[in-house]
Design an enzyme around this catalytic site. Structure first.
Site, PDB file in Angstrom:
ATOM      1  N   THR A 313      20.127  98.168  72.429  1.00 28.65           N
ATOM      2  CA  THR A 313      21.069  98.875  71.537  1.00 28.65           C
ATOM      3  C   THR A 313      20.349 100.025  70.850  1.00 28.65           C
ATOM      4  OG1 THR A 313      22.246  96.810  71.120  1.00 28.65           O
ATOM      5  CG2 THR A 313      22.647  98.611  69.584  1.00 28.65           C
ATOM      6  N   TRP A 316      19.636 102.757  73.368  1.00 33.35           N
ATOM      7  CA  TRP A 316      20.855 103.519  73.708  1.00 33.35           C
ATOM      8  C   TRP A 316      21.014 104.704  72.771  1.00 33.35           C
ATOM      9  CZ3 TRP A 316      25.199 104.823  70.917  1.00 33.35           C
ATOM     10  CH2 TRP A 316      26.282 105.317  71.648  1.00 33.35           C
ATOM     11  N   HIS A 317      20.604 104.499  71.520  1.00 30.15           N
ATOM     12  CA  HIS A 317      20.776 105.559  70.528  1.00 30.15           C
ATOM     13  C   HIS A 317      19.829 106.726  70.740  1.00 30.15           C
ATOM     14  CE1 HIS A 317      23.163 102.580  68.382  1.00 30.15           C
ATOM     15  NE2 HIS A 317      23.645 103.569  67.677  1.00 30.15           N
ATOM     16  N   GLY A 318      18.706 106.470  71.357  1.00 30.33           N
ATOM     17  CA  GLY A 318      17.789 107.583  71.554  1.00 30.33           C
ATOM     18  C   GLY A 318      16.606 107.188  72.402  1.00 30.33           C
ATOM     19  N   PHE A 467      23.354 111.220  71.052  1.00 27.91           N
ATOM     20  CA  PHE A 467      23.225 110.011  71.847  1.00 27.91           C
ATOM     21  C   PHE A 467      24.140 110.078  73.074  1.00 27.91           C
ATOM     22  CE2 PHE A 467      20.878 109.293  68.330  1.00 27.91           C
ATOM     23  CZ  PHE A 467      21.551 108.957  67.182  1.00 27.91           C
TER      24      PHE A 467
END
Lengths: 467, 371
Positions: A313, A316-318, A467
């Site tokens: 998770t 996924w953001h960066g 993102f």
């Protein structure tokens, strides 16, 4: 193109709405598709082809899987589809991250690929994957009409920063939606509130965070308030976008899912994540955590799965290790929380629960803020006392942003919405005209203030576009 | 609510937004913002390559923002919202302090200061050629430094000044900070007021002549005739979109300056010492001593001395130079943003003049325009 840009507000949106309602119903999906393609092309030009490729891939794979259902080939198609989709995402988003990591560990100096990250790729890839897997599982039928699938995947209100909409959630709206003045008005109001949240609150908080990083003599007080401001900034920026997305969907008769439910008011980490970026949380739960075994797994395996999901998770953001740390921070806290509830079932006072959540979330988002280790180690250092607590420069900046911080904190709670709803209920019961007039004037006031801020010329993209 | 009420909300929403777009398409302004003192974005280029590269989109966004209808009014609304409702201390980097405006000055650019020092050194070396003259470097602080007591943060310039002095060997140094106060500056602009420069004149004369001067050695301001030019809105109202009472420029004429005249050395023409009629309407401050011209000379036939002065300057020298004119037969002003060091001798030869490098913090923080 961004929702909080004058081009979108004053050209694209009115033009799309007029064309949409001017044409007969059978052309309206075409209008949305055309508008969405123009919307994406405006910001990303040739990366539009990548998105179209993903749409074609999702459509073709789903049709094939449905044809091959019950046979071995169905699974092969799914694996190929996932490999290609995630491969593209990995190539554009994570290749340089991987190269940097390998270089760091091995001491080599492989050259980064330098590929630009197409806006929204994380969002539309995950949507496409959810569609493919749902078809594979037999939960939905494959959409035979590629055009209809394209309308969903490219739908501009949610294309580049969510919410992540499952096909089954939107399929009825694609064919049977009913636009109405009531929905349009509700959408307009929701959009306007989101726009105001972004331009009047979130952008100001971002400016405060930037200022606090530039002071000559940092202090602990400024570091803490800046960390809190950053958490509020991320929440208000992202939830503003979601408000605008939901509002835009309503204009055209769509019901997009909510993505936030006042997470700052939560009393536990688990509750926080059930209310923050809800659609992403559900995606990871349904397409990763549960397939890994979910809550049915025994102790250590379950712990591993949880932490893996949290790490991903974060990733996924960066494409940076700080995001992984951010994810693991919340993962670890959520595990500790469960253990505490199991072995030390003491019910803490609500205010303490709120305070603990705010404290842990504020600390966790320090990792989110700084991609370089220096950044967050310096921030933690300042927060935990390697600088003085207060000085006149901090007093100046905190004083300058005190009202904004207070209003933003209030806006992160349901209090304003509940108060407004109560007031409207009273007014509507006394006189329908007064309530309506107030809504109209409120909308115009927020639009005026928002456009005034935009006309002053600072480009303000949404944080989650990265993102 | 009734159906027509929902319709009204929806239609008003779209019309309000569309009005902005129509305004951009139909209204064509001058292409220059008088208040912000900058060119507005030009219309975007439409071509295949420009579209595919995203340049058209970026240029269009800039164009729409710059040419949005009622933009000045909208900026003012934003400023009022930020300053009055949210009680911010600054808007767009400009502080509002009672009835005055000042630029936030919390950062300095060491690289810019180092570059400036290198340009000053080159100008001195190139022009003076180590002839034994000791140039004076005079530093003008940003006016925000005088707000420190009110808790306004300002950049710590001491390390930069020390490094500047180290990088200017052979120069003597005059820090004008103690010769000025908050009231020495215009309320709406970065610049200082001519009528408040008595102490600065005395300090600089002492540095330039090496003599200790008493009050009687300095021409009092009462010896001049005071004229005015109003209204003067400096740079800050436009930048911050915050309106305060405009300034009045007071300029000192006649008296010791009765016989003085000025010349534009580039165009080889005479110009007025003060030119309120023909100064740049976008910046009335340019009425002083030739305004933004690269090389100006002030001649004082009535001077009681044959001493001459060369000032390497930024815009702050404009009001100061006439006040130094009574003490020199000739003052040459060279703007190093216009005249490169190699060309200074075209305008003035080094012949034993006193030499002053007069620069403000504003210039030092943005020295990249120095040739």
């Amino acid at each position: 193109m961004v929702f909080s840009g004058l081009t979108f507000l004053c050209f694209f949106l009115p033009g799309t709405v007029v064309l949409y309602f001017a044409l007969p119903k059978q052309f309206r999906n075409a209008v949305l598709l055309l508008a969405s393609l123009i919307f994406y092309f405006y910001g990303e030009q040739l990366c539009l082809l990548l998105m179209l490729g993903e749409i074609a891939l999702a459509w073709g794979s789903a049709c094939l899987m449905e044809k091959l259902r019950g046979r071995k080939g169905c699974r092969i198609v799914l694996v190929l589809f996932l490999t290609l989709s995630l491969g593209l995402l990995g190539l554009f988003k994570y290749s340089d991250f991987l190269i940097r990591t390998v270089n760091g560990l091995s001491g080599r100096a492989f050259a980064p690929l330098g590929l630009a990250l197409p806006i929204g790729i994380s969002f539309y890839t995950f949507q496409a994957i959810s569609y493919g897997v749902d078809v594979y599982r037999g939960e939905i039928s494959a959409e035979k009409n590629p055009f209809r699938l394209a309308v969903w995947l490219s739908f501009f209100p949610q294309l580049i920063a969510g919410p992540i909409v499952r096909y089954e959630e939107i399929a009825p709206d694609l064919t049977e939606r009913k636009e109405s003045p009531e929905k349009f008005a509700a959408g307009a109001l929701r959009f306007t509130v989101g726009l105001a949240k972004k331009t009047l609150l979130a952008d100001g908080l971002y400016a405060f965070c930037q200022r606090s990083e530039q002071v000559g003599q940092p202090t602990a007080a400024l570091a803490w308030l800046s960390a809190l401001a950053f958490l509020l900034y991320v929440y208000l920026d992202f939830s503003a976008y979601s408000d605008m997305a939901v509002g835009l969907g309503r204009l055209f008769g769509f019901h997009l899912p909510e993505n936030f439910r006042y997470p700052i008011c939560s009393r536990s980490i688990r509750a926080f994540w059930q209310r923050w970026h809800i659609t992403l949380g559900h995606w990871f739960r349904d397409y990763l955590y549960i397939p890994l075994g979910g809550n049915r797994c025994p102790g250590l395996r379950r712990l591993f799965n949880l932490l893996l999901v949290w790490a991903l998770t974060g990733l996924w953001h960066g494409a940076s290790w700080n995001y992984v740390l951010w994810g693991l921070w919340f993962g670890l806290l959520s595990v500790l929380e469960r253990l505490r509830e199991k072995y030390i079932p003491v019910k803490l006072p609500k205010i303490l629960q709120h305070g603990c959540l705010l404290l842990t979330a504020t600390l966790g988002f320090v990792f989110f803020r700084f991609t370089e280790t220096d950044g967050w180690t310096a921030a933690f250092g300042q927060m935990f006392g390697n600088v003085s607590f207060w000085n006149s420069e901090s007093a100046f900046w905190i004083g300058s942003y005190a009202v904004l911080l207070t209003v933003s904190l209030l806006a992160s709670t349901p209090i304003p919405k509940r108060a407004a709803a109560k007031l409207m209920q009273k007014l509507d019961s006394r006189s329908g005209s007064l309530g309506w007039l107030l809504r109209l004037l409120f909308m115009l006031l927020l639009l005026l203030l928002s456009i005034a801020h935009l006309a002053d010329g600072t480009f303000s993209p949404f944080l989650y576009f990265r993102f | 609510m009734k159906r027509w009420q929902f319709l009204t909300i929806g239609i008003t929403f779209i019309l309000f937004l569309a009005a902005g777009g129509l305004g951009v398409l139909l209204y064509h302004g001058s292409g220059y913002s008088l208040s912000e003192r900058r060119l507005l974005a030009a219309s975007p280029r439409f071509s295949g390559p420009e579209l595919l590269s995203g340049r058209t989109a970026r240029e269009w966004d800039d164009y729409v923002t710059d040419h949005f209808p009622a933009r000045e009014t909208l900026r003012g609304i934003k400023a009022r919202f930020q300053l009055d409702l949210l009680r911010r201390r600054e808007n767009n980097g400009v502080l509002r302090v009672e009835n005055a405006l000042a630029g936030l000055d919390t950062r300095s650019d060491p690289d810019s200061w180092a570059y400036a020092a290198s340009r000053f050194r080159e100008a001195a070396d190139e022009w003076l050629n180590h002839n034994g003259t000791t140039p004076v470097f005079a530093y003008i602080p940003g006016k925000t430094v005088y707000l420190k007591d009110q808790g306004i943060p300002t950049a710590d310039t001491e390390p930069l000044l020390n490094r500047l002095i180290e990088n200017l060997p052979g120069f003597s140094f005059a820090d004008l900070t103690d010769d000025l106060t908050w009231e020495s500056f215009y309320r709406t602009d970065t610049h200082w007021r001519q009528e408040k420069l008595e102490k600065v004149v005395k300090h600089l004369l002492q540095e330039l002549t090496g003599k200790n001067l008493s009050e009687t050695d300095i021409v009092p301001l009462s010896a001049y005739t005071v004229k005015s030019l109003a209204p003067f809105e400096g740079v800050y109202p436009g930048q911050s979109a915050c309106r305060v009472e405009p300034d009045t420029i007071l300029y000192l004429t006649e008296g010791p300056l009765s016989d003085c005249f000025a010349a534009d050395l580039e165009k080889q023409i005479r110009i007025p010492l003060y030119d309120p009629e023909n100064c740049d309407e976008r910046d009335p401050y340019t009425l002083f001593a030739g305004g933004n011209r690269g090389a100006v000379q002030i001649v004082n036939p009535s001077a009681s001395t044959s001493n001459e002065l060369v000032i390497f300057r930024d815009s702050f020298a404009g009001p100061l130079a006439p006040l130094l004119a009574p003490y020199f037969s000739r003052i040459t002003l060279i703007d190093l943003r216009v005249i490169p060091p190699q060309l200074i001798k075209r305008f003035v030869q080094p012949e034993g003049q006193a030499v002053l490098f007069l620069f403000s913090k504003t210039l030092l923080d943005n020295s990249w325009g120095l040739k």
